[in-house]
Design a protein around this motif. Structure first.
Motif, PDB file in Angstrom:
ATOM      1  N   ALA A  23       0.824  -1.209   0.000  1.00  0.00           N
ATOM      2  CA  ALA A  23       0.000   0.000   0.000  1.00  0.00           C
ATOM      3  C   ALA A  23       0.853   1.252   0.000  1.00  0.00           C
ATOM      4  O   ALA A  23       0.586   2.232  -0.709  1.00  0.00           O
ATOM      5  CB  ALA A  23      -0.937  -0.014   1.200  1.00  0.00           C
ATOM      6  N   ILE A  24       1.920   1.209   0.822  1.00  0.00           N
ATOM      7  CA  ILE A  24       2.813   2.375   0.869  1.00  0.00           C
ATOM      8  C   ILE A  24       3.474   2.603  -0.475  1.00  0.00           C
ATOM      9  O   ILE A  24       3.619   3.732  -0.955  1.00  0.00           O
ATOM     10  CB  ILE A  24       3.859   2.178   1.991  1.00  0.00           C
ATOM     11  N   MET A  25       3.876   1.496  -1.123  1.00  0.00           N
ATOM     12  CA  MET A  25       4.496   1.613  -2.432  1.00  0.00           C
ATOM     13  C   MET A  25       3.523   2.183  -3.473  1.00  0.00           C
ATOM     14  O   MET A  25       3.893   3.030  -4.295  1.00  0.00           O
ATOM     15  CB  MET A  25       5.017   0.245  -2.897  1.00  0.00           C
ATOM     16  N   LEU A  26       2.268   1.690  -3.393  1.00  0.00           N
ATOM     17  CA  LEU A  26       1.260   2.221  -4.334  1.00  0.00           C
ATOM     18  C   LEU A  26       1.012   3.709  -4.085  1.00  0.00           C
ATOM     19  O   LEU A  26       0.907   4.513  -5.025  1.00  0.00           O
ATOM     20  CB  LEU A  26      -0.044   1.441  -4.206  1.00  0.00           C
ATOM     21  N   LEU A  27       0.887   4.066  -2.811  1.00  0.00           N
ATOM     22  CA  LEU A  27       0.663   5.483  -2.484  1.00  0.00           C
ATOM     23  C   LEU A  27       1.857   6.335  -2.905  1.00  0.00           C
ATOM     24  O   LEU A  27       1.705   7.437  -3.430  1.00  0.00           O
ATOM     25  CB  LEU A  27       0.410   5.645  -0.986  1.00  0.00           C
TER      26      LEU A  27
END
Length: 615
Positions: A23-27
């Motif tokens: 999720a952090i990578m996507l954000l």
């Protein structure tokens, strides 16, 4: 295995870490795309939500006369506009503005229709707002979201109606014009363009290039502040247009033209084709069109039976009457049918019998025996009836076309009417049937009646060729450079001199004797055109000085009855130009035409029924 076993918990923890990391990578990727890759796109969208462009109209070019005196200029004015927004919001604000700005239901509907066509542009509500309206709106600005009040140049015509038909007026560009060629030529919605006259003819020169400024607005669409002027585009003013017009002469004509009468005057320099004055009566105030003419004023102008919006100098067509006798004389001389001293077989006894019809002369007791020079001086119809028969209808028609009586003069004004002049006898066959007419048509044509209707400027153009020693045709023009003269009258110099001498005789001892001046040698021709709608129209076309002409003037007064009554007016115009205002006062131009309250019908558009002409 128990769900709370340490291994199960550890496994779930690893999965959770992976999900959170993903999720952090996507954000992070999304933020990178928005902040870095798409920064300019979203910055532009943000600016568009926050900033609004406001068009800054370019001042139109100044129009001057030949001496630099102002004919059309710009003065400071105020415009009231609304920034783009939802249609319902715009309607609500307009309804609030109505009481202060003087908007009725029809005006609001018109503004909303304009908004529908260009919802992305500031909506002009009042283009030429009075200072009182602007002050009232400024006091209540918080009540009107998106209100923009700014100064902008406003057109002004100092001479008013004296120049209305020649200078023209301006108005807002229409959707049809934008759809046709407007946007391709750099015209934006809401722009002011020339509507008539020089304003229209030279619109591209006068218009200039609009600029713009940016303003910052709140989320509610209220004006917050102007953006730094470094982001603004300064408008470029249009070019100055210098004309050939003499403003003093134009104003003298406007004052001297008989009150309550309709007609036109054209004055030009025969050496170059420069138009010195061009006047049409009745006239109108072009200042009324600045900022948009009111429906009431527009209805008054368009329903007036005198049709004040018509430029009678270039758009109305009249039988040329006896002024055309000079053209018939030139035709006969060129073909060798007559000479200056040629007499006709039948003397003038007040009329001429042709077939079963008696064609009258304007002088009931007759002129007796005359040669060509005397017939021109006395405007004898009987002489020219016989001269028309000598020429024949076919020759008169073809020669008339060669002399330019079927073509426009080429003056640099829009909407010039094409004269009516048949190119051949086929015209009569189409109109009356192969057996519906006789050679009597040549008798009417020979005296400037029948199937012949000319504009004032075209008759003046022909007389300019008579005034020139070489007989060449000059194209009338109001701005720019002279056009090359064209061959027109193929006559020897001595025959051209005889025609000019006969025109001098008209003024010295003929039908225009009341226009004689001691200090100015004038040549000219009277004409009285039959009019099926009422009294005859009076013509006079002449030039001065007769030996070396520097001005040609043609005038027609509708329902003026006699050309001899118009001659002093035309002579006064020549005297004013060549000798000064004092010399013009020696002529009775203000007394020969009896004032009238009204006149029947408005603009004759073609020749009168067959019949004799008068002086």
């Amino acid at each position: 295995m128990n769900a709370f076993h340490p291994h199960a918990i550890a496994r779930r923890a690893r999965v959770a870490v992976l999900i959170v990391a993903a999720a952090i990578m996507l954000l992070t990727a999304a933020f990178f795309r928005i902040q870095i890759l798409s920064h300019s796109q979203f910055a532009t969208q943000s600016a568009e939500n926050r900033l609004r462009p406001i068009r800054l109209p370019a001042p139109r070019g100044v129009i001057t006369d030949r001496h630099g005196r102002v004919l059309a200029e710009n003065v400071p004015g105020y415009s009231v506009a609304l920034l783009p927004g939802p249609r319902d919001s715009v309607r609500v604000v307009l309804e609030k503005l109505a009481a202060i700005a003087g908007l009725d239901t029809a005006a609001i509907a018109t503004i909303l229709e304009r908004y529908r066509r260009a919802p992305y542009l500031p909506l002009v509500v009042v283009r030429d707002a009075a200072f009182e309206v602007v002050s009232a709106l400024e006091e209540q600005r918080p009540l009107f979201p998106g209100l923009v009040i700014q100064t902008e140049p406003k057109r002004r015509y100092p001479a008013g109606g004296a120049l209305a038909h020649m200078v023209g007026y301006v108005g807002e560009v229409t959707e049809r014009e934008l759809s046709a060629t407007g946007r391709a030529t750099g015209i934006a919605a809401g722009a002011v363009v020339g509507r008539d006259g020089l304003e229209r003819q030279y619109d591209e020169v006068l218009r200039g290039r609009d600029g713009y400024r940016l303003v910052e607005v709140s989320a509610l669409g209220r004006l917050v502040r102007d953006v730094d002027s470094t982001f603004a585009l300064v408008p470029e003013a249009g070019q100055t247009l210098q004309t050939t017009i003499d403003l003093e002469l134009q104003q003298f004509i406007a004052e001297a033209f008989p009150a309550t009468y309709r007609g036109a005057v054209v004055a030009l320099d025969p050496r170059t084709g420069e138009v010195l004055a061009l006047y049409s009566s009745p006239t109108f105030d072009p200042n009324a069109f600045v900022g948009g003419i009111s429906p009431r004023d527009w209805t008054r102008l368009t329903t007036d039976e005198a049709r004040p919006l018509i430029n009678r100098a270039i758009q109305a067509r009249y039988p040329p009457a006896s002024t055309f006798k000079l053209a018939v004389s030139a035709m006969a001389l060129e073909r060798g049918l007559v000479g200056p001293r040629t007499r006709m077989p039948e003397p003038c006894r007040g009329g001429f019998q042709y077939g079963n019809r008696y064609f009258r002369c304007w002088l009931k007791e007759g002129h007796g025996t005359l040669d060509l020079v005397g017939a021109i001086a006395q405007s004898c119809d009987v002489y020219f009836y016989q001269l028309g028969l000598k020429l024949g209808l076919t020759s008169m028609l073809s020669d008339g076309v060669s002399l330019g009586f079927q073509a426009r003069s080429g003056i640099d004004l829009p909407f010039e009417a094409t004269p009516i002049y048949p190119s051949g006898t086929e015209y009569f066959d189409r109109r009356y049937g192969p057996r519906g007419w006789t050679n009597a048509a040549s008798l009417n044509l020979a005296i400037g009646q029948g199937e012949n209707a000319q504009t004032v400027v075209n008759v003046v153009r022909f007389f300019a060729a008579l005034a020139r020693a070489d007989g060449q045709d000059v194209i009338p023009y109001l701005s720019g450079s002279p056009k090359p003269a064209r061959p027109l009258l193929d006559l020897p110099a001595e025959q051209l001199a005889v025609l000019r001498e006969s025109l001098v005789s008209v003024v010295e001892e003929g039908t225009a004797a009341e226009s004689r001046l001691r200090d100015l040698h004038i040549a000219g021709k009277t004409g009285t055109a039959q009019n099926p709608h009422g009294k005859a129209h009076g013509w006079f076309v002449g030039f001065a000085p007769a030996d070396q002409p520097r001005i040609v003037v043609g005038a027609i007064v509708e329902f003026g009855e006699h050309g001899s009554s118009v001659a002093p007016l035309t002579a006064a115009i020549m005297a004013h130009h060549l000798l000064g205002a004092e010399a013009a006062r020696d002529l009775p131009y203000d007394r020969l035409l009896v004032p009238q309250d009204s006149a029947p019908e408005a603009v004759p558009v073609q020749g009168a029924p067959p019949g004799p002409s008068r002086r």
